[in-house]
Design a protein around this motif. Structure first.
Motif, mmCIF file in Angstrom:
data_model
loop_
_atom_site.group_PDB
_atom_site.id
_atom_site.type_symbol
_atom_site.label_atom_id
_atom_site.label_comp_id
_atom_site.label_asym_id
_atom_site.label_seq_id
_atom_site.Cartn_x
_atom_site.Cartn_y
_atom_site.Cartn_z
ATOM 1 N N ASN A 161 81.851 57.500 37.188
ATOM 2 C CA ASN A 161 80.393 56.879 37.374
ATOM 3 C C ASN A 161 79.993 56.122 36.459
ATOM 4 O O ASN A 161 78.686 55.651 36.324
ATOM 5 C CB ASN A 161 79.412 58.136 37.646
ATOM 6 C CG ASN A 161 80.082 59.218 38.641
ATOM 7 O OD1 ASN A 161 80.138 60.221 38.032
ATOM 8 N ND2 ASN A 161 80.027 58.918 39.809
ATOM 9 N N ILE A 162 80.695 55.288 35.967
ATOM 10 C CA ILE A 162 80.072 54.499 34.824
ATOM 11 C C ILE A 162 79.483 52.957 35.607
ATOM 12 O O ILE A 162 79.123 52.423 34.744
ATOM 13 C CB ILE A 162 81.105 54.119 33.864
ATOM 14 C CG1 ILE A 162 82.497 53.560 34.221
ATOM 15 C CG2 ILE A 162 81.504 55.149 32.949
ATOM 16 C CD1 ILE A 162 82.559 52.024 34.353
ATOM 17 N N LEU A 163 79.693 52.723 36.552
ATOM 18 C CA LEU A 163 79.027 51.561 37.541
ATOM 19 C C LEU A 163 77.677 52.120 37.937
ATOM 20 O O LEU A 163 76.845 51.385 38.415
ATOM 21 C CB LEU A 163 79.620 50.930 38.274
ATOM 22 C CG LEU A 163 81.048 50.323 37.788
ATOM 23 C CD1 LEU A 163 81.819 49.790 38.803
ATOM 24 C CD2 LEU A 163 80.901 49.557 36.728
ATOM 25 N N TRP A 164 77.630 53.654 38.165
ATOM 26 C CA TRP A 164 76.493 54.039 38.776
ATOM 27 C C TRP A 164 75.760 53.413 39.794
ATOM 28 O O TRP A 164 74.563 52.910 39.882
ATOM 29 C CB TRP A 164 75.695 54.407 37.397
ATOM 30 C CG TRP A 164 74.512 55.399 37.496
ATOM 31 C CD1 TRP A 164 73.246 55.319 37.281
ATOM 32 C CD2 TRP A 164 74.813 56.907 37.954
ATOM 33 N NE1 TRP A 164 72.585 56.660 37.290
ATOM 34 C CE2 TRP A 164 73.516 57.421 37.807
ATOM 35 C CE3 TRP A 164 75.884 57.443 38.189
ATOM 36 C CZ2 TRP A 164 73.315 58.891 37.923
ATOM 37 C CZ3 TRP A 164 75.661 59.050 38.459
ATOM 38 C CH2 TRP A 164 74.595 59.523 38.488
ATOM 39 N N SER A 165 76.352 53.279 41.134
ATOM 40 C CA SER A 165 75.864 52.838 42.384
ATOM 41 C C SER A 165 75.425 51.438 41.940
ATOM 42 O O SER A 165 74.625 50.906 42.677
ATOM 43 C CB SER A 165 74.732 53.647 42.815
ATOM 44 O OG SER A 165 75.150 55.013 43.135
ATOM 45 N N VAL A 169 73.661 47.037 36.776
ATOM 46 C CA VAL A 169 73.492 45.515 36.789
ATOM 47 C C VAL A 169 72.179 45.142 37.382
ATOM 48 O O VAL A 169 71.730 44.176 37.526
ATOM 49 C CB VAL A 169 74.714 44.629 37.342
ATOM 50 C CG1 VAL A 169 75.838 44.793 36.771
ATOM 51 C CG2 VAL A 169 74.961 45.194 38.972
ATOM 52 N N GLU A 170 71.520 46.222 37.653
ATOM 53 C CA GLU A 170 70.045 45.825 38.464
ATOM 54 C C GLU A 170 68.982 46.051 37.300
ATOM 55 O O GLU A 170 69.079 46.482 36.115
ATOM 56 C CB GLU A 170 69.760 47.026 39.473
ATOM 57 C CG GLU A 170 70.821 46.873 40.477
ATOM 58 C CD GLU A 170 70.899 47.964 41.447
ATOM 59 O OE1 GLU A 170 69.827 48.776 41.262
ATOM 60 O OE2 GLU A 170 71.445 48.205 42.563
ATOM 61 N N THR A 179 70.616 56.603 34.286
ATOM 62 C CA THR A 179 71.338 54.903 34.053
ATOM 63 C C THR A 179 71.144 54.531 32.677
ATOM 64 O O THR A 179 72.200 53.906 32.106
ATOM 65 C CB THR A 179 70.345 53.919 35.144
ATOM 66 O OG1 THR A 179 70.486 54.310 36.389
ATOM 67 C CG2 THR A 179 70.938 52.529 34.642
ATOM 68 N N LYS A 180 70.209 54.689 31.748
ATOM 69 C CA LYS A 180 70.122 54.657 30.352
ATOM 70 C C LYS A 180 71.273 55.249 29.845
ATOM 71 O O LYS A 180 71.699 54.497 28.874
ATOM 72 C CB LYS A 180 68.908 54.961 29.869
ATOM 73 C CG LYS A 180 67.487 54.173 30.161
ATOM 74 C CD LYS A 180 66.369 55.042 29.397
ATOM 75 C CE LYS A 180 65.163 54.175 29.768
ATOM 76 N NZ LYS A 180 63.937 54.825 29.046
#
Length: 212
Positions: A161-165, A169-170, A179-180
């Motif tokens: 899950n290291i791109l976390w949906s 990048v948002e 996300t943090k």
């Protein structure tokens, strides 16, 4: 035509068939467990099994058992006398995972731990050959700091899950601690001279970390 969906169908049609036990576990998870999308699933499961079979690890550590899908996939690559330790905070999931470990014939190889991984990891004896991180994203750095010295040189950490949906990048919501946690973890691994890493950009992102 949705190309992404069609490509996923194509990939699933050209990899090994899903283990019937895993298929049953996936069905039960989607029917009876909250947030079933947390399940690794067939494609990621085959990748985890392949990594494990390549390494033939003596000892595996998993942080985040959920219903046991990924543990079964990883345990398939264990050495004959190998063991997998898996840690889960939610004790309501223990019986489901335990049932399917038995159905898969892996209950003697998989040791379940219930509780906070940050407390349990220091109690486990390394070295580990393979570690799979799939727990609370806010604690990924803490997990890494606890396991990195317990991994043998050349050993592997897989972090899910290291791109976390796509949230990495948002625009960051300052209240979004998950996300943090992912952003801080990704940067920490990038800057750590003890490891090398790459990112496999499928599903929610899988980071492959190798201890030098």
């Amino acid at each position: 035509m949705d190309t992404a969906i069609e490509l996923e169908k194509y990939i699933l049609a050209h990899i090994d068939e899903q283990d019937p036990v895993l298929q049953e576990l996936e069905r039960e998870t989607f029917l009876h467990v909250l947030r079933p999308r947390m399940l690794s699933g067939h494609l990621q499961g085959t990748i985890l099994t392949t990594f494990s079979q390549m390494l033939q690890p003596q000892r595996i550590l998993e942080v985040g058992t959920y219903t046991g899908y990924s543990a079964i996939c990883l345990a398939k690559g264990l050495a004959d006398d190998g063991q997998l330790h898996t840690i889960e905070l939610n004790d309501e999931l223990e019986s489901i995972a335990q049932k399917y470990f038995q159905k898969a014939g892996l209950s003697e190889k998989i040791i379940q731990h219930l509780g906070d991984a940050k407390t349990i990891i220091p109690q486990l004896q390394g070295p580990f050959d393979l570690v799979f991180l799939d727990g609370d994203k806010r604690d990924y750095i803490a997990y890494f700091d606890l396991v990195v010295d317990q991994i043998r040189p050349g050993g592997i950490i897989l972090a899910d899950n290291i791109l976390w949906s796509g949230k990495v990048v948002e625009k960051l919501d300052e209240k979004d601690e998950q996300t943090k946690g992912i952003l801080a973890f990704n940067q920490k691994i990038k800057d750590d001279p003890r490891v090398s890493q790459t990112i496999i950009p499928f599903r929610d992102g899988l980071m492959l970390i190798r201890k030098k």
